[in-house]
Motif scaffolding. Structure first.
Motif, PDB file in Angstrom:
ATOM      1  N   LEU A 135       0.814  -1.213   0.000  1.00 16.13           N
ATOM      2  CA  LEU A 135       0.000   0.000   0.000  1.00 16.13           C
ATOM      3  C   LEU A 135       0.852   1.269   0.000  1.00 16.13           C
ATOM      4  CD1 LEU A 135      -2.977  -0.976   2.317  1.00 16.13           C
ATOM      5  CD2 LEU A 135      -2.949  -0.782  -0.167  1.00 16.13           C
ATOM      6  N   ILE A 136       2.057   1.196   0.565  1.00 14.07           N
ATOM      7  CA  ILE A 136       2.946   2.371   0.544  1.00 14.07           C
ATOM      8  C   ILE A 136       3.240   2.771  -0.899  1.00 14.07           C
ATOM      9  CG2 ILE A 136       5.232   3.245   1.203  1.00 14.07           C
ATOM     10  CD1 ILE A 136       5.133   1.320   3.565  1.00 14.07           C
ATOM     11  N   GLY A 137       3.402   1.767  -1.740  1.00 20.72           N
ATOM     12  CA  GLY A 137       3.650   2.025  -3.155  1.00 20.72           C
ATOM     13  C   GLY A 137       2.484   2.716  -3.842  1.00 20.72           C
ATOM     14  N   VAL A 138       1.281   2.600  -3.304  1.00 16.10           N
ATOM     15  CA  VAL A 138       0.128   3.319  -3.849  1.00 16.10           C
ATOM     16  C   VAL A 138       0.069   4.736  -3.269  1.00 16.10           C
ATOM     17  CG1 VAL A 138      -2.398   3.348  -4.005  1.00 16.10           C
ATOM     18  CG2 VAL A 138      -1.167   1.187  -4.185  1.00 16.10           C
ATOM     19  N   GLN A 215      -1.754  -6.113  -6.681  1.00 17.65           N
ATOM     20  CA  GLN A 215      -2.133  -7.318  -7.387  1.00 17.65           C
ATOM     21  C   GLN A 215      -3.021  -8.211  -6.536  1.00 17.65           C
ATOM     22  OE1 GLN A 215       1.230  -9.861  -8.094  1.00 17.65           O
ATOM     23  NE2 GLN A 215       0.465 -10.415 -10.122  1.00 17.65           N
ATOM     24  N   SER A 216      -2.630  -8.377  -5.249  1.00 19.93           N
ATOM     25  CA  SER A 216      -3.295  -9.411  -4.468  1.00 19.93           C
ATOM     26  C   SER A 216      -4.532  -8.890  -3.758  1.00 19.93           C
ATOM     27  CB  SER A 216      -2.307  -9.999  -3.461  1.00 19.93           C
ATOM     28  OG  SER A 216      -1.690  -8.966  -2.749  1.00 19.93           O
ATOM     29  N   THR A 219      -4.186  -6.398  -0.772  1.00 18.43           N
ATOM     30  CA  THR A 219      -3.906  -4.966  -0.949  1.00 18.43           C
ATOM     31  C   THR A 219      -4.989  -4.299  -1.797  1.00 18.43           C
ATOM     32  OG1 THR A 219      -2.519  -5.528  -2.836  1.00 18.43           O
ATOM     33  CG2 THR A 219      -1.383  -5.077  -0.764  1.00 18.43           C
ATOM     34  N   ARG A 220      -6.077  -4.992  -2.037  1.00 16.63           N
ATOM     35  CA  ARG A 220      -7.096  -4.437  -2.930  1.00 16.63           C
ATOM     36  C   ARG A 220      -7.850  -3.289  -2.246  1.00 16.63           C
ATOM     37  NH1 ARG A 220     -10.334  -9.041  -5.369  1.00 16.63           N
ATOM     38  NH2 ARG A 220      -8.359  -9.331  -6.474  1.00 16.63           N
ATOM     39  N   VAL A 221      -8.073  -2.201  -2.999  1.00  8.07           N
ATOM     40  CA  VAL A 221      -8.828  -1.068  -2.459  1.00  8.07           C
ATOM     41  C   VAL A 221     -10.264  -1.114  -2.984  1.00  8.07           C
ATOM     42  CG1 VAL A 221      -6.810   0.422  -2.195  1.00  8.07           C
ATOM     43  CG2 VAL A 221      -8.103   0.452  -4.328  1.00  8.07           C
ATOM     44  N   VAL A 222     -11.115  -0.243  -2.451  1.00  4.91           N
ATOM     45  CA  VAL A 222     -12.543  -0.306  -2.742  1.00  4.91           C
ATOM     46  C   VAL A 222     -12.847  -0.180  -4.240  1.00  4.91           C
ATOM     47  CG1 VAL A 222     -14.724   0.912  -2.428  1.00  4.91           C
ATOM     48  CG2 VAL A 222     -13.261   0.490  -0.474  1.00  4.91           C
TER      49      VAL A 222
END
Lengths: 272, 315
Positions: A135-138, A215-216, A219-222
């Protein structure tokens, strides 16, 4: 126009209200119907039964997790924006150096850099530093792309602080840092809350960076959850509508509390 | 340059004795460049360095694994010969033009109306605003569900929509994308026109009334000309927004039917992240950058915003 009602625009605005409100009505009423009923009666009819099953389905298929991830991303983005933008705007507004005005142009130009245009190198960068599917990468690129508009909004607010106030502080022999914390920050509270709300909204609704950089399931967001739902759920339209409704609940809550900050900020984007 | 510097140094010690005190006062809250540094570095790292990198990558072949390999003008030759690329640029242009043409008149009318003082205006404006809060992803999923040929609105209103498969034909799919864009972004443009319309001095309207100008005449002779700069800002934002529309296309049409809604931003995604051809993807991205930068330079020039003192009109 200011004294008499404008009937023509009034009628137009009523028509537009229907165009905005009917889809929202279908969305809400659909979520409370069973699949069979929704399919039989059609989306525009009044609901004849009431069920919360669609929400239960949406939540049990992972939405809790997606919400948590989105909250993490949003908080991270807002934190970075609040840390970086006020000092930057302060420098842009008050510093007389050429460098500061150059930086301002640089951020103005940044307004026009579309995220799509740099997504390949950002993907490369995030991959190289080992933040892919993290998530840091996002958070990092999302925050970076929120900077230009937030800087524009906040420097607009800070420009309204008059020179006399700085001069008054000068009587006490205040340093720039002291002026920043004692004068600038308190007087730009309005602008600061606007950029907080605005960047939160951008982070909450972000799609491209999560799509490319995660990807996984964990780490999926809404927003990606919705996209996935569409392919998985296909024809379960009430289920899909429930997921869409859930995704907007937090935003609507924030809107209720921070409407003024948001609307003023956006008005400023064009009115300034 | 030298003369300017010496003059600046000379002035305080020179003729006017009050100068040193004043320059001391106004130097408070004159932060050094260091205050701008963290944000600038951060922004450069994620937006500007990648911008340079995308130019380099456009001359390489890279599948996402291993290191990019230099291939010269290969990607550019591919793109120039690629009919889908040409079509995508044409489609982007069509999208932009249709977006501006549908959203501008509507948001000017709604914005001017919302700037007035009708009683129910505030409530209505609050409702108009809702689509703006929703993510493009949510809006696209919502509209796809609403337009489902079997379970959606077209099925129920078949007298209006025929077989109801709007997304199955090119004109239908483009129409849907334009309409959804309008549904999503009209509130924003309404808001900026509302802000600008509120700022038009009332005196102008009073003077016009005395001269006997009717409402329609006032709208065309006062309101519209006064909104000129705001319209420029708004249209530029629409152009950049239209150029970079992505989620809506991905979710609503996936570029189809066929490649009939594959606009340039979406084509870039397909080439890079679905065909894993990052070199070609970068070349397309560079085209996007060039177009978007040209547009932004036009904004800055036309609106005079770079002079840093505009607080009334323009961007």
């Amino acid at each position: 126009m200011k004294t008499r009602p404008n009937y023509f625009a009034g009628i137009g605005s009523f028509v537009w209200l229907l165009i905005v409100a009917i889809p929202l009505y279908v969305m809400l009423s659909g979520t409370f119907q069973t699949r069979e009923e929704f399919g039989d009666n059609g989306p525009l009819s009044l609901p004849t039964s009431f069920t919360l099953q669609n929400y239960v389905d949406a939540i049990t298929s992972g939405f809790g997790r997606y919400f948590l991830n989105t909250v993490v991303v949003t908080v991270g983005v807002v934190a970075i924006v609040l840390l970086l933008v006020p000092p930057l705007s302060y420098a842009i507004v008050r510093s007389q150096s050429r460098a500061a005005s150059f930086v301002f142009r640089f951020f103005l130009l940044g307004l026009a850099i579309p995220a799509q245009a740099v997504i390949v190198p950002v993907f490369y960068l995030i991959n190289t530093v080992g933040l892919y599917d993290n998530l840091i990468g996002v958070i990092l690129p999302t925050a970076a792309f929120a900077l230009p508009i937030c800087t524009l909004i906040l420097s607009g607010t800070m420009r309204d602080i008059t020179g006399e106030l700085y001069e008054a502080m000068a009587m006490d022999g205040a340093s720039p840092a002291r002026a920043f914390f004692r004068l600038v920050l308190p007087l730009s509270k309005g602008g600061i809350s606007t950029i907080a709300v605005f960047s939160a909204l951008q982070a909450w609704n972000g799609f491209l960076f999560p799509l490319i950089l995660t990807q996984s399931e964990s780490t999926r967001v809404v927003t990606l959850g919705l996209f996935n739902f569409q392919t998985q759920y296909g024809i379960n339209i009430p289920g899909l509508l429930a997921a869409v409704t859930l995704s907007m609940v937090p935003v609507l809550l924030v809107y209720l509390f921070a409407r003024r900050a948001l609307v003023q900020g956006l008005m400023g984007a064009g009115g300034k | 340059m030298t003369t300017l510097a010496t003059r600046r140094q000379a002035a305080p010690g020179g003729s006017t004795p009050s100068r040193p005190a004043r320059s001391g006062a106004s130097s408070v809250g004159r932060p050094g460049f260091a205050w701008a540094l963290p944000a600038t570095i951060f922004f450069a790292l994620f937006a500007l360095v990648p911008l340079a990198a995308v130019a380099v990558l456009s001359f390489t072949s890279w599948s996402g694994l291993g290191d990019p390999e230099f291939v010269g003008l290969e990607n550019w030759k591919t793109l120039i010969a690629d009919p889908v690329m040409a079509k995508s640029l044409w489609l982007s242009l069509l999208f932009i033009v249709l977006g501006v043409v549908t959203q501008t008149p509507l948001s000017i009318l709604l914005g001017v109306w919302a700037a007035g003082n009708q009683r129910n205006r505030a409530v209505l404006s609050a409702i108009y605003f809702i689509p703006l809060l929703l993510s493009s992803a949510a809006i696209s999923v919502l509209w796809r569900a609403l337009l489902d040929p079997n379970f959606g609105i077209p099925g129920q209103l078949s007298w209006l929509f025929g077989d109801g498969n709007l997304l199955g034909s090119q004109s239908g799919a483009i129409g849907v994308l334009i309409f959804v864009g309008m549904w999503q972004f009209t509130p924003f443009h309404t808001l900026i026109y509302q802000g600008a319309a509120k700022g038009i001095p009332n005196v102008l309207y009073q003077a016009a009334s005395i001269d006997g100008a009717g409402m329609v005449r006032q709208f065309f002779s006062i309101t519209l000309p006064q909104l000129r700069n705001t319209a420029i800002t708004s249209i530029i934002l629409m152009v950049v927004g239209g150029l970079t529309t992505f989620e809506t296309v991905l979710i609503l049409t996936n570029g189809g039917p066929g490649t009939d809604t594959t606009i340039t931003a979406f084509y870039m995604y397909q080439e890079a992240f679905q065909s894993f051809d990052f070199g070609v993807g970068s070349a397309i991205a560079l085209v996007l950058v060039v177009v978007a930068t040209l547009i932004s330079l036009v904004v800055v020039k036309v609106s005079g915003y770079d002079k840093m003192n505009s607080s009334l009109e323009g961007l």
